[in-house]
Each structure stands twice: as C-alpha cells, then as structure tokens.
Scaffold this active site. Structure first.
Site, PDB file in Angstrom:
ATOM      1  N   HIS A   1      13.788  33.497   6.463  1.00 33.46           N
ATOM      2  CA  HIS A   1      14.842  34.419   6.916  1.00 33.46           C
ATOM      3  C   HIS A   1      14.718  34.703   8.413  1.00 33.46           C
ATOM      4  O   HIS A   1      13.683  34.443   9.026  1.00 33.46           O
ATOM      5  CB  HIS A   1      14.790  35.732   6.130  1.00 33.46           C
TER       6      HIS A   1
ATOM      7  N   HIS B   1      11.543  32.495   9.840  1.00 34.84           N
ATOM      8  CA  HIS B   1      10.163  32.527   9.324  1.00 34.84           C
ATOM      9  C   HIS B   1      10.119  32.823   7.836  1.00 34.84           C
ATOM     10  O   HIS B   1      11.115  33.226   7.230  1.00 34.84           O
ATOM     11  CB  HIS B   1       9.333  33.565  10.091  1.00 34.84           C
TER      12      HIS B   1
ATOM     13  N   ARG C   1      -2.536  41.345  -0.273  1.00 39.88           N
ATOM     14  CA  ARG C   1      -2.317  41.266   1.176  1.00 39.88           C
ATOM     15  C   ARG C   1      -1.650  42.560   1.641  1.00 39.88           C
ATOM     16  O   ARG C   1      -0.643  42.986   1.064  1.00 39.88           O
ATOM     17  CB  ARG C   1      -1.394  40.074   1.445  1.00 39.88           C
TER      18      ARG C   1
ATOM     19  N   ASP D   1      15.040  37.944  10.896  1.00 37.71           N
ATOM     20  CA  ASP D   1      15.035  39.409  10.766  1.00 37.71           C
ATOM     21  C   ASP D   1      16.327  40.051  11.270  1.00 37.71           C
ATOM     22  O   ASP D   1      16.826  41.010  10.676  1.00 37.71           O
ATOM     23  CB  ASP D   1      13.822  40.004  11.505  1.00 37.71           C
TER      24      ASP D   1
HETATM   25  O1  LIG Z   1       4.381  40.397   6.260  1.00 38.67           O
HETATM   26  C1  LIG Z   1       4.677  39.477   7.014  1.00 38.67           C
HETATM   27  O2  LIG Z   1       3.847  38.716   7.513  1.00 38.67           O
HETATM   28  C2  LIG Z   1       6.135  39.237   7.362  1.00 38.67           C
HETATM   29  C3  LIG Z   1       7.111  39.916   6.507  1.00 38.67           C
HETATM   30  C4  LIG Z   1       8.506  39.666   6.956  1.00 38.67           C
HETATM   31  O3  LIG Z   1       8.850  38.598   7.351  1.00 38.67           O
HETATM   32  C5  LIG Z   1       9.480  40.732   6.958  1.00 38.67           C
HETATM   33  O4  LIG Z   1       9.202  41.824   6.478  1.00 38.67           O
HETATM   34  O5  LIG Z   1      10.593  40.507   7.467  1.00 38.67           O
HETATM   35 FE   LIG Z   2      10.710  38.850   8.450  1.00 41.55          FE
END
Ligand SMILES: O=C(O)CCC(=O)C(=O)O
Ligand SMILES: [Fe+2]
Length: 328
Positions: free
Chosen positions: A233, A292, A302, A235
C-alpha cells in the site's frame, strides 16, 4: 658372475622392447597422427565447428543465468537487524502525488523523497517505556486476528473484531502515568525534528496527524480486513493527510519474532528491506514513491509505533496527556 650376465641380458631385452615400442608408436604417429599425440589444448574436434558451438553454449548458459536471476527480482537491504546505524538514507524520485499541494504547503511538501533509517535517535530507555505502554495497553484489548492497534490520542484499541476506547476502561488508569506520556511526547518531538532535518523542511511546518498508533502483529489468521497488515500500500492513498510516515520499532526481528520485515516495493522488481530492530526509526515520504508492505509475521509478536506527519495544520492532532486521559 653368471647373475650379473643374466641381469645384463634382462636390461638388454628391456631396452630392445622399449625401443620397439617407441618405433611402433612413431610409426603409428606417422600413420595416424591424431591418435597418440598428447594434445596441449584438449582433444581434437569431433564434429565441425565444435569449438564455435561449445563457446556459444557457454555464452548462452551465462546469459540464461543472468536473465534467470534478474527475473527473480532483487532484494536489497536498507537496514539489517544486526546493523547499528547512525543514519542511512536512500533517495528515490518523488511521485507526482504532491504536485497539487505544492502551492498550498510550499515549505512542507517534500522536494526530495526517500527513506532514512536511524538507530541512534531514540534511546533504549525511551524504547522500553514505549514498549511497556504498548504491551500493557494492548493487553487490555486485542484483535481476534493478527493485528491490533492502540491509539493513545483517540483512545482507540482493537478488541475482538472491532474497537473500544481504552480510556473508558477503569484498568487503563493504572497502566499509564504522566511520565509515560512525557516520554511519548519527547520521542515524537525527536522524530519530528529528524524528519524536518532529513527532508529539508522547517520542523514547525509539519504536524503530527492521525492515525498515530502502536501496533502488535502476530501470525494469527485474519478475522477482519483490519487484520490484513501485509498488503502492499501507499500511506498517502490510505490517509490523504499523510506527507511523512515514520515507524519506531519496539522489538527485534529474528529474536522476538520471525517474518514481519518491512519491504519497500520499487520499480524493476527491486525490494528494499528494513529489518525491525528495537529502537530503530524509519522515516519516509508517504507518496507512491514509497509503496510498501509488511511481511506476514511467522512467529512471535512484533511491536511498533507509527508516527505520522502532515503539512496540513487542519489535520494536526495534539499530544496525548495525562489530563485528557482522566477526562475521557
Ligand atoms: O509496522 C510497519 O512496519 C509498517 C506498517 C504500515 O505500513 C502502516 O501502518 O501503514
Ligand atoms: Fe504503511
């Protein structure tokens, strides 16, 4: 004496045999020169253009290997878990996503885009405090699937297949104190200055925006769309107000969990990986130059904190604090 004569005769016979052999092989060479010559550069060709064919096959094999490897795509590392980085930058060309906003927020919209990772921005004590907030807060709720969030600004906490407000829970009063909120603010401010410095914008022109939240990811199977954290996606497409995304990792890939690496998906099949490391901050521009995904977590849990920034003062949110928490 007679023994010596015998020996002499034997030697004589041997010599004669050897010289006969040599004569024969010389004759052979004359008759069939190809058979007995020890060749310096390998055997004689067996079919026409053998050397040409073998060289072509070799070249073809090399080209095939090169093509096969490039077809597989490349993985490059921006940050490995074991590395301790003061700062590592990867510049990428900005997408056109910001064009319509340049006149609106001239000092803030990114002119240079990319990614920066630093392991020296947030101390281990600060990271421990934030991890404690995340673990204790998320333990009051938690999604039925593999992804849970806790937003300290709004109080949103994943619970089952939906969300609740953590500040409505009586237990919440016991788990956060004013020092926790102070550390949260210090860390946010450090990250804000780092974003401003690295992307060349004034720090008072970028504002914290929502959602800014703690995340917990596991390998539990998804129950709702909110649990599907692994989709590629952009952001800025998910949250229009975003201009700069940052992530603070609260625990370690390869130690606390497997999988869950962060991947930038670039042109030409190149993936750029950031392996989460406790205290590591990753900052990047939120447009489509930074498509990403997070790999599925294979095992363990995590924890991360997403801290988001906007150029739009109307989308700014304030820091959470003890007083707000009491009122909610
Ligand atoms: O937690 C992560 O490493 C990225 C999460 C992510 O891409 C997001 O929340 O948009
Ligand atoms: Fe993200």
């Amino acid at each position: 004496m007679s023994q010596e004569i015998k020996k002499g005769k034997k030697k004589q016979v041997k010599k004669e045999k050897t010289s006969q052999k040599e004569e024969k092989s010389e004759e052979n060479v004359k008759e069939n020169p190809k058979e007995n010559v020890k060749l310096k550069y390998g055997p004689f060709v067996k079919f026409p253009y053998q050397r040409v064919w073998s060289r072509c096959s070799l070249i073809f094999a090399v080209l095939f290997i090169v093509w096969y490897n490039s077809r597989q795509g490349k993985e490059v590392y921006l940050a490995k878990q074991k590395e301790i980085l003061l700062s590592r930058t990867q510049n990428v060309e900005c997408s056109s996503d910001y064009e319509s906003e340049i006149s609106k927020y001239p000092e803030c919209v990114p002119e240079k885009c990319g990614r920066i990772v630093s392991d020296k921005l947030v101390s281990s004590t600060e990271t421990d405090v934030l991890l404690k907030i995340a673990v204790n807060g998320l333990n009051l709720g938690g999604s039925d699937g593999g992804a849970s969030i806790l937003d300290l600004h709004s109080g949103i906490l994943s619970k089952g297949q939906g969300f609740i407000n953590i500040y409505k829970l009586p237990e919440a009063k016991k788990i956060f104190n004013s020092a926790d909120f102070a550390i949260y603010k210090v860390v946010k401010t450090k990250i804000q200055h780092a974003v401003a410095h690295n992307f060349g914008v004034p720090s008072n022109k970028i504002y914290l925006t929502k959602p800014t939240f703690f995340s917990r990811m596991t390998n539990m199977s998804a129950k709702t769309i909110h649990d599907e954290y692994w989709h590629p996606h952009v952001d800025k497409e998910t949250h229009e107000s975003f201009h700069y995304t940052t992530l603070l990792y609260l625990n370690d890939f390869g130690r606390d969990f497997e999988g869950g690496r962060f991947i930038f998906i670039d042109k030409n099949n190149v993936n750029t990986t950031v392996e989460p490391r406790k205290g590591r901050v990753s900052m990047f521009t939120s447009g489509s130059e930074n498509l990403h995904a997070v790999e599925k977590v294979q095992s363990g849990t995590r924890y991360a904190l997403t801290v988001s920034f906007t150029c739009d003062p109307n989308s700014a949110i304030s820091d959470p604090n003890h007083r707000i928490r009491q009122e909610k």
